[in-house]
Design an enzyme around this catalytic site. Structure first.
Site, PDB file in Angstrom:
ATOM      1  CB  SER A  65       5.627   9.364 -12.077  1.00 57.48           C
ATOM      2  OG  SER A  65       6.340   8.212 -11.711  1.00 57.48           O
ATOM      3  CE  LYS A  68       6.236   6.592 -14.412  1.00 58.80           C
ATOM      4  NZ  LYS A  68       5.614   5.815 -13.317  1.00 58.80           N
ATOM      5  CE1 TYR A 193      10.513   6.175 -16.994  1.00 58.82           C
ATOM      6  CE2 TYR A 193      11.861   5.592 -15.095  1.00 58.82           C
ATOM      7  CZ  TYR A 193      10.623   5.841 -15.656  1.00 58.82           C
ATOM      8  OH  TYR A 193       9.493   5.758 -14.879  1.00 58.82           O
ATOM      9  CE1 TYR A 245       3.285   7.037  -9.484  1.00 62.31           C
ATOM     10  CE2 TYR A 245       2.962   8.290  -7.474  1.00 62.31           C
ATOM     11  CZ  TYR A 245       3.677   8.032  -8.627  1.00 62.31           C
ATOM     12  OH  TYR A 245       4.794   8.772  -8.921  1.00 62.31           O
ATOM     13  CB  VAL A 263       8.135   9.820  -5.911  1.00 64.39           C
ATOM     14  CG1 VAL A 263       7.164   8.681  -6.134  1.00 64.39           C
ATOM     15  CG2 VAL A 263       9.357   9.726  -6.813  1.00 64.39           C
TER      16      VAL A 263
END
Length: 309
Positions: A65, A68, A193, A245, A263
């Site tokens: 992540s 992102k 992705y 998160y 993660v």
């Protein structure tokens, strides 16, 4: 540029190391289940082009992540602020990063922010290119530029493992396609992705990228502008409000700097105008953040008083 070990950093790493036993590695992506939960390392890349480290800082891991933030920066350059945020919101959420519930209840039905999976998928869908291969090359070259590492690539095993098991992310995509948030072929988007999430680097590389954001988009070595100031600012703001998160609020109080976790156990953190931080600790807490990595940042924040608040 060579890093040098730092006794203060090593002492803090030693102090928080026992926490690695309390977490667990991400096993819902089979390839990530192979990680050694006892790994813990940190690198700090200062704005004066000096680097400090503790632990095995050259050990590689995938961004997950953290990617992102970087892909958001490309999409904002490709499409502009209005286009991006017409399709993805700016608000934090208390829901887990892979939740679908807010998509069903929000009107219009768009992701709340670019740091949850739905929002990140929508942002990746915005990257310009004639096909998936061209878009992937643009993402990879951009990350190589930020990290000043021409041979940086992705972990094919992790990408394939994610692609094979990403049923919830596919569901998010189809839901958003129904509501015209995204367009195009879903499987091509999923391949893109999962590759972006599987980009592989070490703590030093991650800290250097953090230093670019710390300097508002300027390369710490050359002084070249790699990102527009406004885009660097937007990305850092999302890191503060949504980067950890659904633990982002607590993190802002206890640490108080822009940060983004993944993660696989990585954390990208930014102390504005001063330095970038890269952490790797694959033992995760219940919210998907590196359990020892967060404590390491808490200890550093107390010792060096680097909260932006």
């Amino acid at each position: 540029m060579a890093c040098r070990t730092n006794e203060d950093l090593q002492r803090i790493v030693n102090n928080v190391f026992s926490l690695t036993e309390e977490g667990k590695v991400a096993d819902y992506i089979p390839a990530l289940a192979k990680a050694n939960k006892s790994d813990l390392s940190i690198a700090i890349y200062k704005s004066n082009n000096e680097c400090l480290y503790a632990g095995t800082y050259t050990k590689k891991f995938t961004l997950q992540s953290i990617s992102k933030v970087l892909v958001l920066a490309i999409a904002l350059q490709d499409r502009g602020v209005d286009y991006v945020f017409d399709r993805v919101g700016m608000e934090p959420t208390g829901d887990p990063f892979n939740s679908i519930s807010k998509l069903e209840t929000s009107i219009p039905s768009k992701p709340l922010n670019p740091m949850i999976n739905a929002g990140a998928l929508a942002v990746t869908n915005m990257i310009k290119g004639e096909n998936e291969a061209e878009r992937w090359d643009r993402i990879l070259q951009f990350v190589r530029c930020l990290g000043n590492k021409k041979d940086l690539t992705y972990d094919e095993e992790v990408a394939a493992s994610e692609l094979e098991t990403a049923w919830l992310n596919r569901s998010l995509c189809y839901f958003m396609k129904q509501h015209k948030v995204i367009e195009g072929d879903i499987e091509e988007l999923m391949k893109l992705y999962t590759k972006q999430c599987a980009i592989e680097m070490n703590c030093f590389d991650l800290a250097r990228i953090g230093a670019v954001f710390a300097l508002n988009g300027v390369d710490p070595e050359t002084g070249e502008r790699l990102l527009p100031l406004e885009i660097a600012r937007i990305c850092k703001t999302f890191m503060v409000t949504c980067g950890m998160y659904n633990a982002s609020g607590e993190f802002a109080i206890k640490v108080g700097i822009p940060a983004k976790s993944g993660v696989a156990g990585g954390i990208l953190a930014v102390v504005p105008e001063k330095f970038g931080i890269g952490i790797f600790g694959p033992s995760l807490d219940e919210k998907g953040n590196s359990i020892a990595g967060i404590k390491l940042l808490e200890e550093l924040a107390v010792q060096y008083n680097f909260s932006i608040f």
